[in-house]
Design a protein around this motif. Structure first.
Motif, PDB file in Angstrom:
ATOM      1  N   ASP A 220       0.838  -1.197   0.000  1.00 40.71           N
ATOM      2  CA  ASP A 220       0.000   0.000   0.000  1.00 40.71           C
ATOM      3  C   ASP A 220       0.871   1.244   0.000  1.00 40.71           C
ATOM      4  N   ASP A 221       0.486   2.243  -0.775  1.00 42.04           N
ATOM      5  CA  ASP A 221       1.248   3.483  -0.835  1.00 42.04           C
ATOM      6  C   ASP A 221       0.352   4.631  -1.277  1.00 42.04           C
ATOM      7  N   ARG A 222       0.150   5.596  -0.402  1.00 45.13           N
ATOM      8  CA  ARG A 222      -0.579   6.829  -0.708  1.00 45.13           C
ATOM      9  C   ARG A 222      -1.941   6.573  -1.358  1.00 45.13           C
TER      10      ARG A 222
ATOM     11  N   ASP B  73      -8.462   4.379   4.023  1.00 42.50           N
ATOM     12  CA  ASP B  73      -7.285   5.077   3.517  1.00 42.50           C
ATOM     13  C   ASP B  73      -6.844   4.590   2.145  1.00 42.50           C
ATOM     14  N   LEU B  74      -7.570   3.644   1.571  1.00 45.26           N
ATOM     15  CA  LEU B  74      -7.242   3.111   0.253  1.00 45.26           C
ATOM     16  C   LEU B  74      -8.357   3.458  -0.730  1.00 45.26           C
ATOM     17  N   THR B  75      -7.982   4.009  -1.876  1.00 43.11           N
ATOM     18  CA  THR B  75      -8.962   4.498  -2.850  1.00 43.11           C
ATOM     19  C   THR B  75      -9.036   3.648  -4.101  1.00 43.11           C
ATOM     20  N   VAL B  76      -7.912   3.124  -4.544  1.00 50.28           N
ATOM     21  CA  VAL B  76      -7.838   2.412  -5.818  1.00 50.28           C
ATOM     22  C   VAL B  76      -6.779   1.328  -5.695  1.00 50.28           C
ATOM     23  N   ALA B  77      -6.925   0.264  -6.487  1.00 51.46           N
ATOM     24  CA  ALA B  77      -5.953  -0.829  -6.449  1.00 51.46           C
ATOM     25  C   ALA B  77      -5.460  -1.160  -7.849  1.00 51.46           C
TER      26      ALA B  77
ATOM     27  N   LYS C 100      -7.113  27.223  -2.331  1.00 49.15           N
ATOM     28  CA  LYS C 100      -6.058  26.951  -3.323  1.00 49.15           C
ATOM     29  C   LYS C 100      -4.960  26.037  -2.772  1.00 49.15           C
ATOM     30  N   ARG C 101      -5.402  24.885  -2.242  1.00 41.97           N
ATOM     31  CA  ARG C 101      -4.472  23.887  -1.716  1.00 41.97           C
ATOM     32  C   ARG C 101      -4.988  22.497  -2.053  1.00 41.97           C
ATOM     33  N   ALA C 102      -4.139  21.528  -1.868  1.00 41.22           N
ATOM     34  CA  ALA C 102      -4.556  20.139  -2.106  1.00 41.22           C
ATOM     35  C   ALA C 102      -5.440  19.668  -0.954  1.00 41.22           C
ATOM     36  N   PRO C 103      -6.521  18.962  -1.247  1.00 44.91           N
ATOM     37  CA  PRO C 103      -7.381  18.484  -0.176  1.00 44.91           C
ATOM     38  C   PRO C 103      -6.735  17.375   0.619  1.00 44.91           C
ATOM     39  N   VAL C 104      -7.137  17.256   1.865  1.00 44.60           N
ATOM     40  CA  VAL C 104      -6.689  16.157   2.741  1.00 44.60           C
ATOM     41  C   VAL C 104      -7.902  15.293   3.025  1.00 44.60           C
ATOM     42  N   TRP C 105      -7.993  14.194   2.339  1.00 40.69           N
ATOM     43  CA  TRP C 105      -9.172  13.335   2.457  1.00 40.69           C
ATOM     44  C   TRP C 105      -9.078  12.439   3.690  1.00 40.69           C
ATOM     45  N   THR C 106     -10.237  12.174   4.300  1.00 38.61           N
ATOM     46  CA  THR C 106     -10.306  11.265   5.434  1.00 38.61           C
ATOM     47  C   THR C 106     -11.169  10.044   5.134  1.00 38.61           C
TER      48      THR C 106
END
Length: 261
Positions: free
Chosen positions: A16-18, A54-58, A253-259
């Motif tokens: 797992d990574d990011r 914390d995982l979105t795609v594989a 104007k920043r990158a979102p921090v998803w939870t």
């Protein structure tokens, strides 16, 4: 002193990574043929993938020159059936994950191997890859989802020809027919798939999962119910903390921090 590499003992490797899970078929000496141990490991990896916020795609990849040669016939002759109670053949065919899954195909994907690929949402393939459902040539039927999914991924006449003859289709021809998202140089399918996965992982995880569900399920919805059914899927996303964070990040104007909540 020489260290022993024990990874060959694991039928599937998981990392797992990011926000991206990589699931790697790891029976290269057997051309990644699917036995019960591999099917069980794939099922477990996908189930945990779906459960992890914390995982979105594989990405589904494979070690060795063959992506997957299908069912392990030696194991089959010993009485094994590479089927899990929940997800069916190879731990994926009957019930793929609810989150997006990308196949990274470097080399042949035939029989059940092609059916595994078709259970994925997107395909990144190397130019040396090819695909086939040769079961009819052996007096068998491709019952691992290939016949159910192929007509939705290729034009009907071509899907019928491939299924009835067992002939192969090259990655280049498959790309020309719209089956493949990206075609790349041999040896680079995994890295290219991870690049695509990173683009998806940068988006809201709840929105990504809901979007997949709508695209996947909506063809079976009645026309007069479609928007109502869609609203049932999107309403929880719209009211989520992630939706607030996405709007806030845009205005700041920043990158979102998803939870994932």
């Amino acid at each position: 002193m020489t260290s022993l590499d024990t990874t060959v003992e694991e039928p599937v490797l998981v990392s797992d990574d990011r926000g991206v899970r990589t699931i790697t078929l790891n029976r290269p000496a057997a051309r990644n043929a699917v036995n019960l141990a591999m099917a069980t490991a794939i099922d477990a990896a996908l189930t945990e993938f779906d459960e992890r916020s914390d995982l979105t795609v594989a990405v589904l990849a494979a070690n060795g020159p063959t992506f997957c040669a299908g069912m392990d016939l030696k194991a089959f002759l010993r009485g094994e059936r590479p089927i899990t109670p929940r997800r069916g053949f190879a731990g994926i065919a009957q019930e793929p994950p609810r989150k997006p899954l990308i196949a990274a195909v470097d080399g042949p994907a035939v029989a059940g191997g092609f059916e595994i690929v078709l259970a994925c949402d997107m395909i990144v393939a190397a130019e040396n890859a090819f695909f086939a459902l040769p079961e009819v040539q052996r007096g068998l039927v491709a019952a691992g989802g290939g016949l159910l999914r192929l007509p939705g991924r290729l034009p009907y006449p071509l899907a019928m020809e491939l299924a009835l003859t067992g002939n192969r289709i090259s990655a280049r021809d498959a790309a020309d027919r719209g089956l493949i998202n990206r075609i790349v140089e041999p040896g680079t399918a995994v890295s290219a798939a991870l690049e695509l996965a990173a683009e998806i992982a940068a988006c809201g995880p709840l929105a990504v999962a809901a979007t997949k569900r709508i695209i996947q399920d909506s063809p079976g919805w009645a026309a007069d119910e479609a928007f109502e059914r869609q609203s049932e899927v999107t309403a929880p996303v719209r009211s989520s903390a992630d939706a607030q964070e996405g709007a806030r990040a845009f205005t700041e104007k920043r990158a979102p921090v998803w939870t994932g909540a």
